[in-house]
Enzyme design. Structure first.
Site, PDB file in Angstrom:
ATOM      1  N   HIS A  38       0.837  -1.205   0.000  1.00  0.00           N
ATOM      2  CA  HIS A  38       0.000   0.000   0.000  1.00  0.00           C
ATOM      3  C   HIS A  38       0.872   1.255   0.000  1.00  0.00           C
ATOM      4  CE1 HIS A  38      -2.710  -2.971   2.205  1.00  0.00           C
ATOM      5  NE2 HIS A  38      -3.444  -2.637   1.177  1.00  0.00           N
ATOM      6  N   LYS A 150      -1.154  -6.569  -8.061  1.00  0.00           N
ATOM      7  CA  LYS A 150      -1.395  -7.763  -7.235  1.00  0.00           C
ATOM      8  C   LYS A 150      -2.810  -8.296  -7.457  1.00  0.00           C
ATOM      9  CE  LYS A 150      -1.732 -10.196  -3.224  1.00  0.00           C
ATOM     10  NZ  LYS A 150      -3.111 -10.005  -2.912  1.00  0.00           N
ATOM     11  N   ARG A 188      -3.752 -10.340   4.337  1.00  0.00           N
ATOM     12  CA  ARG A 188      -4.165 -11.635   4.895  1.00  0.00           C
ATOM     13  C   ARG A 188      -2.978 -12.559   5.193  1.00  0.00           C
ATOM     14  NH1 ARG A 188      -8.563 -10.789   0.828  1.00  0.00           N
ATOM     15  NH2 ARG A 188     -10.578 -10.783   1.893  1.00  0.00           N
TER      16      ARG A 188
END
Ligand code: AMP
Length: 284
Positions: A38, A150, A188
């Site tokens: 990010h 991604k 995750r």
């Protein structure tokens, strides 16, 4: 300074003031639990615009009832610390009822592109993504919005949606940020056990190997079948898909032509569904 904005009105006021100063504005949509991937979107945005706003919103409509909405990692303080360190100008952190007022009734469906690969296993996912991203683009009125490669299918769905709806914001893709062993960074990944974490990088390793073999002329169907078998025996619980697709349309590729292709995969490892993709193209 990173301003925290919780309402669409506050976002519009901030963006309006920047615009009045003649600044270009970038939007980076996220679901929080921020990591270096990010942050790369933010630093790339800073090269394209003078002002960067990062939205943090775990969008309930892109999760099916059996999926991990309740378990999705949330870390607003950690997120803000990273955004401050990166020098983002604002964090837009709306509550769910700010985004979805009572009576909300609209959804956007991007036909075709949304329906297979991740969309086959998650039939409502890209409708939720396209709708919330359309809202965020309208709310922020940014010059440019950045999305990670991604989530390659998501990038193409968002591009198609913005083009089809005449949204003026330019959609820019940013290459995937990886761990040193090749695992794509993901919010995750924190749910992987140490043993699963050792298995996880085999996904990218095999994608890179398949890409190199296909560029060297390997027969596509056979090479994909061998890769699926290798991953299944490497410790992943399930290979959901591993496919070679046209990089622009996501149409199946039976051989590598002149146009760039993309090798995309989703696998299951314990509680985590990992996705990854790499480019497959002949060097010029
Ligand atoms: P998420 O918060 O996971 O929904 O992701 C928000 C944005 O960050 C999306 O555009 C993702 O594609 C992007 N992103 C997530 N992980 C990575 C990564 N490892 N490298 C680059 N971009 C990423």
């Amino acid at each position: 300074m990173t301003d925290v904005l919780n309402t669409v009105a506050a976002l519009r006021a901030a963006v309006g003031a920047w615009r009045a100063d003649g600044h270009r504005i970038a939007l980076v949509p996220t679901m929080g639990a921020l990591h270096e991937g990010h942050v790369r979107l933010v630093t790339t945005a800073q090269r394209l615009a003078q002002r960067v706003v990062v939205s943090i919103f775990v969008n309930p409509t892109q999760f099916a009832p059996h999926e991990d909405l309740a378990r999705y990692p949330r870390d607003p303080e950690g997120d803000l610390a990273q955004l401050r360190a990166a020098g983002a100008d604002a964090a837009f952190m709306p509550a769910a009822d700010e985004m979805y007022a009572p009576g909300f009734a609209t959804s956007i469906r991007v036909a075709g592109l949304s329906e297979d690969l991740c969309g086959a296993a998650r039939p409502h996912h890209f409708g939720g993504v396209a709708t919330v991203v359309a809202k965020l683009l309208n709310q922020a009125q940014a010059d440019v919005a950045l999305f990670g490669e991604k989530d390659y299918q998501q990038l193409l769905v968002v591009r198609r949606m913005a083009k089809d709806l005449d949204i003026a914001t330019e959609i820019v893709g940013v290459p995937t940020v990886r761990e040193p062993d090749g695992l794509a960074l993901s919010s995750r990944n924190r749910y992987l056990t140490a043993a699963q974490r050792r298995i996880a990088p085999k996904l990218h390793r095999e994608l890179a190997a398949v890409a190199a073999d296909v560029v060297r002329g390997a027969a596509v169907a056979e090479r994909l079948a061998a890769a699926r078998a290798l991953l299944a025996s490497a410790g992943f619980d399930r290979v959901e898909y591993l496919e070679l697709r046209d990089a622009a349309s996501l149409a199946p590729c039976t051989s590598l032509g002149a146009a760039p292709a993309r090798l995309l995969a989703a696998v299951h490892l314990g509680p985590v569904r990992l996705i990854d993709n790499v480019t497959v193209e002949r060097s010029a």
